[in-house]
Motif scaffolding. Structure first.
Motif, PDB file in Angstrom:
ATOM      1  N   THR A  70       0.814  -1.220   0.000  1.00 30.64           N
ATOM      2  CA  THR A  70       0.000   0.000   0.000  1.00 30.64           C
ATOM      3  C   THR A  70       0.845   1.267   0.000  1.00 30.64           C
ATOM      4  O   THR A  70       0.319   2.358  -0.185  1.00 30.64           O
ATOM      5  N   GLN A  71       2.164   1.115   0.254  1.00 31.33           N
ATOM      6  CA  GLN A  71       3.121   2.218   0.396  1.00 31.33           C
ATOM      7  C   GLN A  71       2.784   3.128   1.582  1.00 31.33           C
ATOM      8  O   GLN A  71       3.202   4.281   1.644  1.00 31.33           O
ATOM      9  N   ASP A  72       2.044   2.584   2.543  1.00 31.90           N
ATOM     10  CA  ASP A  72       1.723   3.339   3.749  1.00 31.90           C
ATOM     11  C   ASP A  72       2.938   3.337   4.686  1.00 31.90           C
ATOM     12  O   ASP A  72       3.494   2.286   5.005  1.00 31.90           O
ATOM     13  N   SER A  73       3.344   4.520   5.119  1.00 32.37           N
ATOM     14  CA  SER A  73       4.500   4.638   6.016  1.00 32.37           C
ATOM     15  C   SER A  73       4.194   5.565   7.191  1.00 32.37           C
ATOM     16  O   SER A  73       5.092   6.199   7.739  1.00 32.37           O
ATOM     17  N   LYS A  74       2.925   5.637   7.577  1.00 32.33           N
ATOM     18  CA  LYS A  74       2.514   6.582   8.608  1.00 32.33           C
ATOM     19  C   LYS A  74       2.683   6.047  10.026  1.00 32.33           C
ATOM     20  O   LYS A  74       2.574   6.803  10.989  1.00 32.33           O
ATOM     21  N   GLN A  75       2.926   4.741  10.174  1.00 30.93           N
ATOM     22  CA  GLN A  75       3.059   4.165  11.498  1.00 30.93           C
ATOM     23  C   GLN A  75       4.487   4.358  11.989  1.00 30.93           C
ATOM     24  O   GLN A  75       5.415   3.710  11.504  1.00 30.93           O
ATOM     25  N   VAL A  76       4.679   5.253  12.950  1.00 32.18           N
ATOM     26  CA  VAL A  76       6.015   5.644  13.391  1.00 32.18           C
ATOM     27  C   VAL A  76       6.132   5.480  14.901  1.00 32.18           C
ATOM     28  O   VAL A  76       5.221   5.826  15.655  1.00 32.18           O
ATOM     29  N   TYR A  77       7.278   4.957  15.339  1.00 30.76           N
ATOM     30  CA  TYR A  77       7.581   4.770  16.756  1.00 30.76           C
ATOM     31  C   TYR A  77       8.669   5.781  17.120  1.00 30.76           C
ATOM     32  O   TYR A  77       9.792   5.708  16.623  1.00 30.76           O
ATOM     33  N   ARG A  78       8.331   6.719  18.004  1.00 31.06           N
ATOM     34  CA  ARG A  78       9.222   7.834  18.300  1.00 31.06           C
ATOM     35  C   ARG A  78       9.740   7.780  19.742  1.00 31.06           C
ATOM     36  O   ARG A  78       9.114   7.184  20.614  1.00 31.06           O
ATOM     37  N   GLY A  79      10.863   8.445  19.967  1.00 33.35           N
ATOM     38  CA  GLY A  79      11.434   8.511  21.302  1.00 33.35           C
ATOM     39  C   GLY A  79      12.840   9.058  21.300  1.00 33.35           C
ATOM     40  O   GLY A  79      13.103  10.103  21.891  1.00 33.35           O
ATOM     41  N   PRO A  80      13.787   8.380  20.638  1.00 28.57           N
ATOM     42  CA  PRO A  80      15.170   8.864  20.647  1.00 28.57           C
ATOM     43  C   PRO A  80      15.311  10.221  19.958  1.00 28.57           C
ATOM     44  O   PRO A  80      14.568  10.536  19.022  1.00 28.57           O
ATOM     45  N   SER A  81      16.262  10.999  20.434  1.00 28.58           N
ATOM     46  CA  SER A  81      16.569  12.285  19.787  1.00 28.58           C
ATOM     47  C   SER A  81      17.793  12.163  18.902  1.00 28.58           C
ATOM     48  O   SER A  81      18.256  13.154  18.339  1.00 28.58           O
ATOM     49  N   ALA A  82      18.334  10.950  18.788  1.00 33.43           N
ATOM     50  CA  ALA A  82      19.505  10.673  17.950  1.00 33.43           C
ATOM     51  C   ALA A  82      19.151   9.564  16.963  1.00 33.43           C
ATOM     52  O   ALA A  82      18.158   8.849  17.151  1.00 33.43           O
ATOM     53  N   PRO A  83      19.935   9.408  15.905  1.00 30.17           N
ATOM     54  CA  PRO A  83      19.628   8.381  14.904  1.00 30.17           C
ATOM     55  C   PRO A  83      19.475   6.983  15.499  1.00 30.17           C
ATOM     56  O   PRO A  83      20.175   6.608  16.444  1.00 30.17           O
ATOM     57  N   VAL A  84      18.545   6.216  14.933  1.00 34.84           N
ATOM     58  CA  VAL A  84      18.368   4.805  15.275  1.00 34.84           C
ATOM     59  C   VAL A  84      19.141   3.987  14.244  1.00 34.84           C
ATOM     60  O   VAL A  84      18.953   4.158  13.036  1.00 34.84           O
ATOM     61  N   THR A  85      20.017   3.112  14.697  1.00 29.50           N
ATOM     62  CA  THR A  85      20.921   2.397  13.803  1.00 29.50           C
ATOM     63  C   THR A  85      20.515   0.951  13.532  1.00 29.50           C
ATOM     64  O   THR A  85      20.962   0.356  12.555  1.00 29.50           O
ATOM     65  N   CYS A  86      19.673   0.371  14.409  1.00 27.93           N
ATOM     66  CA  CYS A  86      19.320  -1.039  14.247  1.00 27.93           C
ATOM     67  C   CYS A  86      17.960  -1.286  14.880  1.00 27.93           C
ATOM     68  O   CYS A  86      17.537  -0.564  15.789  1.00 27.93           O
ATOM     69  N   VAL A  87      17.278  -2.328  14.405  1.00 28.55           N
ATOM     70  CA  VAL A  87      15.934  -2.613  14.893  1.00 28.55           C
ATOM     71  C   VAL A  87      15.717  -4.118  14.896  1.00 28.55           C
ATOM     72  O   VAL A  87      16.259  -4.842  14.052  1.00 28.55           O
TER      73      VAL A  87
END
Length: 396
Positions: A70-87
């Motif tokens: 669907t190309q939907d990318s609106k679901q976002v998990y926020r918190g860090p103020s610095a780059p996230v490098t791995c998940v």
């Protein structure tokens, strides 16, 4: 130096200017059906609950779920103020997202509600790698950092179970971690780590103990080997081959190669793919080896012959990750690439589609050659005049 009025041009070298202009020229292409993000994706994994969705670690300090259909990318998990490098995704019923950040912490969220959870703090530098596992009935996470340490955590309590660090061979920043699917068991994890030095290290982890594996050097059984050394510089990614009978280990390195390290040969090199520039990521199917990295191209190699079969061109900055999509019945295999250009692109690995791309490239190349031949300007001087000018220059 390139000069200009824009602040982007101040102190810009000719090489930087050429790179910027080339990227601008490539930016509008639609190859790979790009999904544009507002941040740079630094890593990506497939959503274990969906055959066509990714979790993307972003430079803006968030994790984003992207549905490729669907190309939907609106679901976002926020918190860090610095780059996230791995998940990674794990915990009870795979309902927790874990993300390592430049801020030295491991952040968590509930998959469904996006509510923040426990934050794991223990690294003294960037968290560069993370994975989830179950050990002795406990959910655990294993993290690696730029502080040269590997930490093992109890998910339920947040307590640190083990700290691992090579004391014999100088270890640099951890780049990637992989669990050996053959030698690991319910009560024991055999872990392989890659770092900014060219060595690979193996670790035996249990709930009550953890230690580095020291074995014998291939060809010298009396010589202890603390680390596997088959590359010249940084190893960025480790992938266990799920297609082969022996489940060999594949590596992606800054020395421009991806290598297959044979399990039966005690992890000596079996095959080498010469990508040609920093290889940041590698993916495997039963037919193909796919590599990508700093040169922006996704390259598909024939596993049987080791030869380059097709180059997928579309990205205009470094590719940071490749993810194989879960194959649906009757559907061709696909690989997804994420890049610092801020796009996610999906590529078919069907041989007919790759042949079509190769043919289109050949047709374009022939057309360009003909066009250039037709439009070539007439020489400004005759051969005699050029010879006369050369004689005058010699006299001067």
């Amino acid at each position: 130096m390139q000069k200009g009025l824009s602040a982007d041009h101040f102190f810009e070298t000719d090489a930087s200017a050429e790179r910027r202009q080339r990227q601008a020229a490539k930016a509008g292409n639609k190859n790979g059906d790009p999904i544009a993000l507002k941040a740079k994706p630094l890593a990506a994994i497939r959503d274990p609950a969906s055959p066509a969705a990714l979790y993307v670690a972003e430079s803006t300090g968030s994790v984003r779920r992207v549905d490729l259909e669907t190309q939907d990318s609106k679901q976002v998990y926020r918190g860090p103020s610095a780059p996230v490098t791995c998940v990674a995704v794990g915990g009870p019923d795979n309902q927790t997202i874990f993300a390592g950040s430049w801020d030295k912490h491991i952040w968590t969220w509930d998959v469904s509600s996006k509510a923040p959870g426990r934050k794991y703090s223990g690294h003294s530098d960037f968290v560069k790698a993370i994975l989830c596992a179950n050990l002795g009935g406990k959910d655990v996470i294993i993290s690696g950092g730029a502080d040269k340490k590997i930490l093992v955590w109890d998910v339920a309590t947040g307590s640190r179970l083990h700290t691992l660090q090579d004391q014999a061979v100088s270890m640099m920043a951890i780049q990637h971690l992989a669990i050996d699917p053959v030698q690991s068991s319910a009560d024991e994890i055999i872990l392989v780590s890659a770092s900014s030095d060219p060595h690979l290290r193996r670790w035996r982890i249990r709930l009550d103990s953890a230690a580095q594996i020291v074995d014998s050097t291939p060809g010298a059984p009396d010589e202890a080997r603390h680390a596997i050394l088959e590359h010249e510089t940084t190893v960025y990614q480790l992938v266990f081959d799920q297609e082969g009978d022996d489940v060999d280990l594949w590596t992606a390195s800054g020395d421009g190669t991806a290598k297959c390290l044979s399990r039966v040969k005690n992890y000596a090199v079996e095959d080498t793919i010469e990508h040609g520039d920093h290889v940041r990521t590698v993916a495997l199917t039963d037919q193909w080896v796919i590599t990508a990295g700093r040169d922006e191209d996704v390259k598909v190699w024939d596993r049987a012959s080791g030869k380059l079969y097709c180059t997928l061109e579309g990205h205009f900055d470094e590719v940071t990750g490749l993810v194989l999509l879960k194959s649906q019945a009757g559907a061709p295999e696909q690989v997804v690439s994420v890049s610092l250009d801020g796009t996610i692109r999906t590529w078919s690995l069907d041989k007919k589609e790759l042949d079509k791309i190769n043919q289109e490239k050949s047709d374009r190349a022939n057309g360009v050659e003909e066009e250039v031949a037709e439009e070539a300007p007439e020489p400004l001087m005759t051969a005699e005049e050029e010879a006369e000018l050369a004689a005058l220059m010699d006299e001067d």
